[in-house]
Motif scaffolding. Structure first.
Motif, short mmCIF file in Angstrom:
data_model
loop_
_atom_site.label_atom_id
_atom_site.label_comp_id
_atom_site.label_asym_id
_atom_site.label_seq_id
_atom_site.Cartn_x
_atom_site.Cartn_y
_atom_site.Cartn_z
N LEU A 46 64.44 15.35 34.04
CA LEU A 46 63.97 16.46 33.48
C LEU A 46 63.42 16.50 31.14
O LEU A 46 62.90 17.04 31.17
CB LEU A 46 65.26 17.33 33.52
CG LEU A 46 64.78 18.36 34.41
CD1 LEU A 46 66.18 19.43 34.87
CD2 LEU A 46 63.56 18.73 35.10
N TYR A 76 68.19 24.03 31.46
CA TYR A 76 66.12 23.26 31.08
C TYR A 76 66.61 23.63 29.87
O TYR A 76 65.31 23.16 29.61
CB TYR A 76 66.24 23.70 32.53
CG TYR A 76 64.31 23.34 32.90
CD1 TYR A 76 64.57 21.93 31.83
CD2 TYR A 76 63.43 23.61 33.24
CE1 TYR A 76 63.14 21.43 32.72
CE2 TYR A 76 62.33 23.00 33.92
CZ TYR A 76 62.36 21.57 33.20
OH TYR A 76 60.45 21.36 33.67
N ASP A 78 50.55 14.76 35.10
CA ASP A 78 49.95 15.68 36.53
C ASP A 78 49.27 16.90 35.64
O ASP A 78 48.26 17.59 35.75
CB ASP A 78 51.13 16.06 37.45
CG ASP A 78 52.25 16.23 36.86
OD1 ASP A 78 52.01 15.84 35.65
OD2 ASP A 78 52.72 16.19 37.59
N ASN A 86 64.68 20.87 27.12
CA ASN A 86 63.27 21.67 26.43
C ASN A 86 63.62 21.00 24.82
O ASN A 86 62.61 20.88 24.44
CB ASN A 86 63.23 22.80 27.17
CG ASN A 86 62.42 22.92 28.06
OD1 ASN A 86 61.32 22.76 27.85
ND2 ASN A 86 62.95 22.88 29.14
N ALA A 134 55.74 18.12 28.68
CA ALA A 134 55.14 19.21 28.57
C ALA A 134 54.26 19.48 27.68
O ALA A 134 53.77 20.54 26.93
CB ALA A 134 56.24 19.83 29.00
N GLY A 162 53.06 16.38 40.57
CA GLY A 162 53.28 15.20 40.37
C GLY A 162 52.81 14.40 41.95
O GLY A 162 53.28 12.80 41.64
N ARG A 168 61.65 13.97 30.34
CA ARG A 168 60.92 13.13 29.98
C ARG A 168 59.97 14.35 30.93
O ARG A 168 58.69 13.77 30.43
CB ARG A 168 60.73 12.09 31.64
CG ARG A 168 59.38 11.10 30.96
CD ARG A 168 58.61 12.20 32.44
NE ARG A 168 58.84 11.73 34.22
CZ ARG A 168 58.08 12.82 34.68
NH1 ARG A 168 56.82 13.19 34.65
NH2 ARG A 168 59.16 12.34 35.78
N TRP A 169 60.09 14.50 31.37
CA TRP A 169 59.04 16.42 32.11
C TRP A 169 59.09 16.93 30.83
O TRP A 169 57.84 17.38 30.74
CB TRP A 169 59.99 17.25 33.00
CG TRP A 169 58.74 18.12 33.42
CD1 TRP A 169 58.97 19.44 32.92
CD2 TRP A 169 57.34 18.10 34.07
NE1 TRP A 169 58.43 20.25 33.43
CE2 TRP A 169 56.69 19.18 34.34
CE3 TRP A 169 56.35 17.10 34.86
CZ2 TRP A 169 55.62 20.18 34.39
CZ3 TRP A 169 55.03 17.44 34.91
CH2 TRP A 169 55.34 18.49 34.98
N SER A 170 60.09 17.24 30.18
CA SER A 170 59.84 18.27 28.92
C SER A 170 58.79 18.15 27.98
O SER A 170 58.38 18.52 27.50
CB SER A 170 60.77 19.04 28.75
OG SER A 170 61.36 19.60 29.64
N THR A 175 53.56 13.08 31.66
CA THR A 175 53.61 13.99 32.37
C THR A 175 51.65 14.80 32.62
O THR A 175 50.86 14.72 32.62
CB THR A 175 54.06 15.84 32.90
OG1 THR A 175 53.30 16.18 31.36
CG2 THR A 175 55.66 15.93 32.85
N TRP A 226 59.16 5.92 29.92
CA TRP A 226 58.91 6.40 31.15
C TRP A 226 60.39 6.10 31.82
O TRP A 226 60.20 4.67 31.60
CB TRP A 226 57.92 6.20 31.89
CG TRP A 226 57.99 6.51 32.97
CD1 TRP A 226 58.83 6.16 34.52
CD2 TRP A 226 57.83 7.93 34.06
NE1 TRP A 226 57.96 6.52 35.42
CE2 TRP A 226 57.73 7.46 35.21
CE3 TRP A 226 56.63 8.88 33.50
CZ2 TRP A 226 57.32 8.42 36.16
CZ3 TRP A 226 55.95 9.41 34.60
CH2 TRP A 226 56.28 9.63 35.51
#
Length: 372
Positions: free
Chosen positions: A223, A346, A186, A350, A230, A161, A225-227, A184, A362
């Motif tokens: 997290l 986490y 990245d 998830n 992913a 990222g 958003r990241w999950s 994500t 976002w």
């Protein structure tokens, strides 16, 4: 050098000043801050410290693609008319400290490895407070040593990222910009490169230092958003990875298969729970042969055992190996306890993210005034 920023007047000077101090010829790079929809002094302060600035008013004729950070970077890139003349596009977050050898080492790796598709620097973390911050900090330390270093030898390092360079001719130009349409960007770019046979390299001896979450609410949003992103990557790449791992097995196809599975950490447990619920509700309605075809019980137990072994190895063994020489037994034990609670937190994030993955939002989190 692109630095996407939104309401970052408190910290935007940090990466700009560090880039001004690079041990690398200043004529060979340009720094741009993308002050997208900022209502504070981000753009003004960036200019004061010597950066070029792009705002949402720079070119309103440019079509926006994707969501969030990817959209901002793509817009900013197209506002730079000569971007095709550069070799690499480097992304730096607006709060990052950047080592003074960052660009020189990026250049060294580009030459040594014949212009790889992407290069990731070491990612470190600013110290905050609470088990979330400590858990994230430890995950960076562990990842740099046990994941990035060995996987880089096979061209399969991870993009994180920030602090990474993308090859303009090989990666950016073929899709006409920074267009990686998940939450994500990245991870999506990384998996796109590796699944196409390209290389992602990791540099251990230059770094960026990121500001990590300390507050519960901020961490939950970030997290999640990241999950979600992913899991989007899982949907995009899992079928490709599984089929290629069977038909044309090689290191990169297995890497993408493992990466998509571990990116969406709760997917395995959801499958296990779903299979148990299915057998409990419908098991009596089917013969044992059909139940085995649906999801054999022995495979459930293998997955569960593998998850337990991986958790023990990641949370306890690897962290103990890295931290004990520096912090001693007592503090290392306390940090590992923090890491365990972070992993549990986490996993809950998830689970929530997977069942709500279609919420393609976002969520912006601004940064504080942490000391360098």
């Amino acid at each position: 050098m692109l630095i996407p920023a939104m309401e970052e007047e408190n910290v935007i000077h940090i990466p700009i000043d560090d880039l001004n101090r690079q041990k690398y010829p200043s004529k060979l790079f340009k720094t741009y801050v993308i002050a997208d929809k900022c209502h504070d002094r981000t753009a003004e302060i960036a200019r004061m410290h010597g950066a070029n600035v792009v705002t949402e008013r720079t070119d309103q004729n440019i079509k926006r693609h994707g969501v969030g950070k990817s959209n901002t970077i793509d817009y900013g890139l197209h506002c730079i008319k000569d971007w095709h003349s550069f070799d690499y596009l480097v992304i730096i977050d607006s709060d990052n400290d950047v080592s003074d050898n960052f660009l020189q080492r990026m250049n060294d790796y580009a030459i040594e490895f014949n212009d790889p598709e992407a290069i990731q620097s070491s990612l470190e973390s600013k110290h905050g407070h609470g088990f979330i911050n400590h858990g994230l900090n430890m995950s960076f330390i562990r990842s740099n040593f046990f994941q990035q270093l060995p996987e880089s030898k096979h061209g399969c390092a991870s993009l994180l990222g920030t602090g990474f360079a993308s090859n303009i001719k090989k990666v950016i130009e073929p899709i006409d910009g920074f267009r990686f349409h998940t939450l994500t960007e990245d991870a999506y770019e990384e998996l796109s490169i590796i699944s196409s046979g390209g290389d992602v390299k990791f540099i251990p001896d230059c770094y960026v230092v990121n500001e990590n979450y300390s507050r519960f609410g901020q961490a939950s949003k970030g997290l999640t958003r990241w999950s979600r992103g992913a899991f989007q990557c899982f949907l995009y790449f899992f079928n490709w990875a599984l089929s290629h791992a069977i038909i044309n097995p090689n290191y990169k196809s297995f890497h993408v298969l493992c990466r998509t599975s571990t990116l969406s950490k709760m997917t395995q447990l959801i499958i296990i729970w779903g299979a148990w619920a299915w057998n409990y509700i419908f098991g009596v309605a089917f013969s044992s042969n059909i139940q085995i075809l649906i999801y054999p019980s022995w495979f459930q137990y293998i997955m569960l055992l593998a998850s337990l072994v991986m958790t023990f190895n990641i949370v306890i063994v690897e962290n103990w190996y890295l931290l004990k020489p520096k912090y001693g037994c007592v503090k290392t034990t306390l940090l590992i306890i923090n890491a365990y609670f972070f992993q549990m937190f986490y996993n809950i994030i998830n689970l929530y993210a997977i069942v709500t993955f279609w919420e393609n939002k976002w969520i912006v989190s601004t940064h504080g005034k942490e000391a360098r």
